[in-house]
Each structure stands twice: as C-alpha cells, then as structure tokens.
Design a protein around this motif. Structure first.
Motif, PDB file in Angstrom:
ATOM      1  N   MET A  83      -0.733  -2.831  18.118  1.00  0.00           N
ATOM      2  CA  MET A  83      -0.462  -3.827  17.091  1.00  0.00           C
ATOM      3  C   MET A  83      -1.734  -4.538  16.629  1.00  0.00           C
ATOM      4  SD  MET A  83       2.701  -3.501  16.421  1.00  0.00           S
ATOM      5  CE  MET A  83       2.435  -1.739  16.807  1.00  0.00           C
ATOM      6  N   LEU A  84      -2.682  -4.697  17.540  1.00  0.00           N
ATOM      7  CA  LEU A  84      -3.940  -5.353  17.177  1.00  0.00           C
ATOM      8  C   LEU A  84      -4.820  -4.468  16.296  1.00  0.00           C
ATOM      9  CD1 LEU A  84      -4.897  -7.175  20.502  1.00  0.00           C
ATOM     10  CD2 LEU A  84      -4.343  -8.232  18.302  1.00  0.00           C
ATOM     11  N   VAL A  85      -4.629  -3.158  16.354  1.00  0.00           N
ATOM     12  CA  VAL A  85      -5.375  -2.246  15.478  1.00  0.00           C
ATOM     13  C   VAL A  85      -4.757  -2.202  14.084  1.00  0.00           C
ATOM     14  CG1 VAL A  85      -6.112   0.161  15.163  1.00  0.00           C
ATOM     15  CG2 VAL A  85      -6.179  -0.866  17.423  1.00  0.00           C
ATOM     16  N   LEU A  86      -3.508  -2.629  13.976  1.00  0.00           N
ATOM     17  CA  LEU A  86      -2.787  -2.582  12.691  1.00  0.00           C
ATOM     18  C   LEU A  86      -3.523  -3.315  11.564  1.00  0.00           C
ATOM     19  CD1 LEU A  86      -0.244  -1.396  11.457  1.00  0.00           C
ATOM     20  CD2 LEU A  86       0.984  -3.485  12.106  1.00  0.00           C
ATOM     21  N   PRO A  87      -4.079  -4.525  11.791  1.00  0.00           N
ATOM     22  CA  PRO A  87      -4.817  -5.191  10.705  1.00  0.00           C
ATOM     23  C   PRO A  87      -6.002  -4.370  10.202  1.00  0.00           C
ATOM     24  CG  PRO A  87      -4.312  -6.758  12.440  1.00  0.00           C
ATOM     25  CD  PRO A  87      -3.958  -5.397  12.966  1.00  0.00           C
ATOM     26  N   ALA A  88      -6.716  -3.706  11.129  1.00  0.00           N
ATOM     27  CA  ALA A  88      -7.844  -2.873  10.722  1.00  0.00           C
ATOM     28  C   ALA A  88      -7.372  -1.700   9.870  1.00  0.00           C
ATOM     29  CB  ALA A  88      -8.593  -2.364  11.954  1.00  0.00           C
ATOM     30  N   LEU A  89      -6.212  -1.128  10.220  1.00  0.00           N
ATOM     31  CA  LEU A  89      -5.659  -0.038   9.423  1.00  0.00           C
ATOM     32  C   LEU A  89      -5.277  -0.529   8.039  1.00  0.00           C
ATOM     33  CD1 LEU A  89      -4.640   2.845   9.081  1.00  0.00           C
ATOM     34  CD2 LEU A  89      -2.504   2.165  10.195  1.00  0.00           C
ATOM     35  N   GLY A  90      -4.657  -1.717   7.963  1.00  0.00           N
ATOM     36  CA  GLY A  90      -4.309  -2.281   6.666  1.00  0.00           C
ATOM     37  C   GLY A  90      -5.536  -2.556   5.819  1.00  0.00           C
ATOM     38  N   TRP A  91      -6.589  -3.072   6.443  1.00  0.00           N
ATOM     39  CA  TRP A  91      -7.846  -3.321   5.738  1.00  0.00           C
ATOM     40  C   TRP A  91      -8.441  -2.013   5.216  1.00  0.00           C
ATOM     41  CZ3 TRP A  91     -12.626  -1.620   7.869  1.00  0.00           C
ATOM     42  CH2 TRP A  91     -13.763  -2.014   7.161  1.00  0.00           C
ATOM     43  N   ALA A  92      -8.417  -0.958   6.048  1.00  0.00           N
ATOM     44  CA  ALA A  92      -8.964   0.337   5.642  1.00  0.00           C
ATOM     45  C   ALA A  92      -8.177   0.930   4.474  1.00  0.00           C
ATOM     46  CB  ALA A  92      -8.947   1.303   6.833  1.00  0.00           C
ATOM     47  N   LEU A  93      -6.850   0.800   4.518  1.00  0.00           N
ATOM     48  CA  LEU A  93      -6.035   1.301   3.415  1.00  0.00           C
ATOM     49  C   LEU A  93      -6.341   0.557   2.119  1.00  0.00           C
ATOM     50  CD1 LEU A  93      -2.612   1.764   5.245  1.00  0.00           C
ATOM     51  CD2 LEU A  93      -4.020   3.583   4.251  1.00  0.00           C
ATOM     52  N   GLY A  94      -6.558  -0.761   2.231  1.00  0.00           N
ATOM     53  CA  GLY A  94      -6.923  -1.547   1.059  1.00  0.00           C
ATOM     54  C   GLY A  94      -8.253  -1.101   0.480  1.00  0.00           C
ATOM     55  N   GLN A  95      -9.225  -0.835   1.342  1.00  0.00           N
ATOM     56  CA  GLN A  95     -10.535  -0.351   0.884  1.00  0.00           C
ATOM     57  C   GLN A  95     -10.401   0.991   0.178  1.00  0.00           C
ATOM     58  OE1 GLN A  95     -12.557  -3.214   1.283  1.00  0.00           O
ATOM     59  NE2 GLN A  95     -14.129  -1.930   2.186  1.00  0.00           N
ATOM     60  N   TRP A  96      -9.586   1.868   0.770  1.00  0.00           N
ATOM     61  CA  TRP A  96      -9.413   3.205   0.195  1.00  0.00           C
ATOM     62  C   TRP A  96      -8.730   3.130  -1.172  1.00  0.00           C
ATOM     63  CZ3 TRP A  96      -4.921   6.134  -0.824  1.00  0.00           C
ATOM     64  CH2 TRP A  96      -5.154   7.471  -1.143  1.00  0.00           C
ATOM     65  N   ARG A  97      -7.707   2.281  -1.297  1.00  0.00           N
ATOM     66  CA  ARG A  97      -7.007   2.142  -2.570  1.00  0.00           C
ATOM     67  C   ARG A  97      -7.916   1.586  -3.653  1.00  0.00           C
ATOM     68  NH1 ARG A  97      -1.487  -0.490  -0.008  1.00  0.00           N
ATOM     69  NH2 ARG A  97      -0.571   1.476   0.744  1.00  0.00           N
ATOM     70  N   ARG A  98      -8.749   0.598  -3.293  1.00  0.00           N
ATOM     71  CA  ARG A  98      -9.679   0.040  -4.279  1.00  0.00           C
ATOM     72  C   ARG A  98     -10.693   1.088  -4.735  1.00  0.00           C
ATOM     73  NH1 ARG A  98      -8.753  -4.737  -1.315  1.00  0.00           N
ATOM     74  NH2 ARG A  98     -10.315  -4.202   0.266  1.00  0.00           N
ATOM     75  N   LYS A  99     -11.133   1.920  -3.793  1.00  0.00           N
ATOM     76  CA  LYS A  99     -12.077   2.970  -4.152  1.00  0.00           C
ATOM     77  C   LYS A  99     -11.431   3.996  -5.076  1.00  0.00           C
ATOM     78  CE  LYS A  99     -15.292   6.317  -2.160  1.00  0.00           C
ATOM     79  NZ  LYS A  99     -15.864   6.889  -0.912  1.00  0.00           N
TER      80      LYS A  99
END
Length: 389
Positions: free
Chosen positions: A363-379
């Motif tokens: 669950m603690l890795v989940l925020p990092a995954l959400g952040w990475a998905l946001g970065q990928w979508r913006r790119k």
C-alpha cells in the motif's frame, strides 16, 4: 567501458554501506570486549550512526554545492577514516558509539556527494545505467562486506574490521583526489541548504514518495529475520541466505538501467512500481513457504533497485545547481525511514504478523505508482500535442 570514476564511486558506497551493516553480525564479539555490555548495547552505536547520518545529510550535504562534490567526498572519506580508526581503538563502548556518530556525520556528506558526482559523470542518455552501476556498491556492502566483517572478527578480531575499512577509506580518498574532470554542475555558486531545496518545484511530491517507498522497504526488511527465525523456526543461516539473495537481486538489476534509458523513465516507473507491489503481495501470500519467500527476495531486490534508481534520477534532474542539497534531503529521509519503518511496523508484526507487514508495504508503494502513472500520462499528452502541431 566502465570508467575509474564509477569504480571509485561504487567502492565508496560499498565502504560506507559495509560500516553501516557490519556492526550487527559482530555485535556479540564487540560486546565481549567490554565487560558488562550486551550485543543490544553495542547496537546503540548503529542507532547513533543512523541519526547522525540523517542530521548530517539534512544540514551539511549542501557543502557539495559550495565547494564541489569531489572535494566534499574526499573530506568526508578522510573524516570517515578517522572515525573508523577511533572505533578500532575504542577502549570503552561509549567511545565506539561516539566514533560511529562521527562516521555518520561523514556518511551524511559522502552519500549525497557520490550521487551528485554520478549524475555529473553520466553520459547523455545513460543516466539510469550509470546510476545502476554505482548503486551496486550497496550490493557489495550487503553480500561481501558483511560476510568479510564476520570472517575477520572470527579469524582476527572485531577491531580488524574497522581497521581494514579505515584503510580502504583513505585509499579511496587519495584516488578520488587524484582524479580530475568529474564534470560540472549547471550554474554557479550557491549558498542553498537542504531545507531551502524544499522550495524547488516538484520536489515535495517526489520526497513524499521516497519516504513512503523507504518506509515500505525498511519496515518489512526489519521483520524478515524475526519472521523466519521466530515464527517459521528456521536457522539464522537461512535468514542470512535470504538477505544475500535480496542483495544479489539488487545487484543483478544493474544492467536493466539501460532499458530505462531506452524506453523512458516514466514508462519504466509504471512497470517497476507495479511489479514491486506484486512482489510485496506475493510475500504476503507466501508467508508460510520458506522457499517461495527466498525466490521472492530475489525479485524484491530487482524491483527495489529499479524503483530506487527512478526516484533518485527524478530528484537529480530537478535542479542540477542544488543537486547536493537535494540528495542530502534524500539521504536524510532514507535514514529517518530506517527508524520509522522499524517503529511503525512493530505493532503490525506483533499483532498481525509478517503478512500484514507485506500488505502495508504494498500500500505504501501505491502513491509512487500513482505518481508514475501521472508522469506517463502527461508525457503521452505532450507527445500527442506535438504530433498534432
């Protein structure tokens, strides 16, 4: 071709890591030299080391931006040599604890300097590959350093461990001082501190992800040994094997850095953090299966290396002028999470067991995954805009 710069930086991490990890396996031998002291008393030195490293990284790491990362690293290694020498000559436990505190002050400057120099010497387009190579220093300290420390303590004396590390530290300091052309950081002089670096746009979200990521790792890592030994009733050698397998996985992931450079950090981050979550959930499911846990430790090492690489690369690229201060914040958070993970996971492990700890880490890795998905979508959105124009 691997340059001598990278070899020196990797070796510097290995020495610092070996000192931070070696005390645990030789604690009983150290305690025997001080009448009335126990192994638990000796481990107070490790706690002081961690706190000193965090404080130093927070307050002194910006020195790398002021005098140059290579100069800061050389001075830190010389201070580390003195601290290790004092530790080897300690007549009482309190002097060993004080020596480890001094070693922590040196490590808090050395580690951000190493990460800064890694970014400076990395070739364009090979940033992740270069960082992956230097990070294998942690594998050397975990797999080789800890084993050699225990062997030296058995064959010679525990004081020989700190003597050898002190000699290696001074050799590395001399080697680094004789090397030139470490590259340059962008911009000119700066008087920034690690606390002022918190004003850099975007840094707080990355640091929050680092804090959650490191707490997930150290919290679970702390109670892996107790689970294997106390719950599953396995010998101490099996716990040592599990740690060694994790270290091998961490080191084996180094060549994957070139894939990050080839396919892009945002896409790699999505895959890495998602994979790491699956590993944590796998550890939860395999809590009663020793061999499965052993195999998952290998995957854990691979996933942790990639995730760490991506977070550190993101931090290093935020502001090259203040890279030392930024890496100081990273190191401070990392060492604070050693304590936070052990403290927060203790009631979870005590009342609900190792499986609940693994679920908490996922669950603690989940925020990092959400952040990475946001970065990928913006790119992806930016690429679509370019194609349309």
């Amino acid at each position: 071709m691997i340059s001598r710069y990278l070899v020196l930086l990797t070796a510097a991490i290995a020495v610092i890591g070996a000192n931070s990890l070696a005390l645990s396996p030789i604690a009983a031998a150290v305690a025997a030299s001080f009448p009335g002291r126990s192994a638990a008393d000796v481990m107070t030195a490790a706690a002081v080391y961690g706190l000193a490293t965090a404080g130093s990284a927070l307050l002194l790491a910006a020195l790398a931006d002021r005098i140059g990362a290579e100069r800061a690293l050389v001075r830190a290694l010389l201070v580390l040599c003195v601290a290790l020498g004092l530790g080897a000559l300690s007549p009482a436990l309190w002097t060993l604890i004080a020596a480890q505190g001094l070693a922590g002050l040196a490590a808090g400057v050395a580690l951000p300097s190493i990460y800064t120099l890694t970014a400076q010497v990395a070739a364009q387009g090979r940033e992740s590959q270069t960082l992956s190579f230097v990070l294998t220093g942690w594998t050397l300290s975990l797999v080789v350093g800890v084993g050699l420390a225990a062997l030296l303590a058995d064959l010679l004396h525990w004081r020989a461990v700190f003597t050898v590390l002190a000699l290696v530290a001074v050799v590395l300091a001399l080697g680094i001082s004789r090397c030139h052309h470490w590259g340059t950081r962008a911009g000119g002089e700066t008087r920034s501190s690690s606390l002022q670096a918190l004003r850099i746009p975007g840094i707080r979200s990355v640091l929050l992800n680092v804090a959650a990521y490191m707490t997930a790792f150290y919290g679970l890592y702390t109670y892996l040994g107790p689970h294997l030994g106390e719950v599953l009733q396995l010998p101490a050698s099996f716990a040592g094997l599990a740690i060694a397998v994790y270290g091998l996985g961490f080191g084996a992931a180094a060549p994957l850095g070139r894939l990050v450079d080839r396919h892009g950090a945002s896409a790699a981050a999505c895959v890495s953090f998602a994979g790491l979550m699956l590993v944590y959930l796998g550890l939860m499911a395999a809590v009663q299966l020793p061999l499965a846990l052993l195999a998952l430790c290998l995957a854990w090492g691979v996933g942790n290396h990639l995730g760490l690489n991506l977070l550190m690369r993101q931090l290093a690229e935020l502001d090259p002028v203040k890279r030392g201060a930024v890496m100081g914040l990273y190191s401070a958070i990392t060492y604070l999470c050693v304590f936070a993970g052990a403290l927060l996971y203790r009631p979870i492990f005590t009342h609900y067991g190792f499986a609940a700890c693994a679920w908490a880490s996922a669950m603690l890795v989940l925020p990092a995954l959400g952040w990475a998905l946001g970065q990928w979508r913006r790119k992806q959105a930016a690429l679509r805009c370019r194609s349309e124009t």
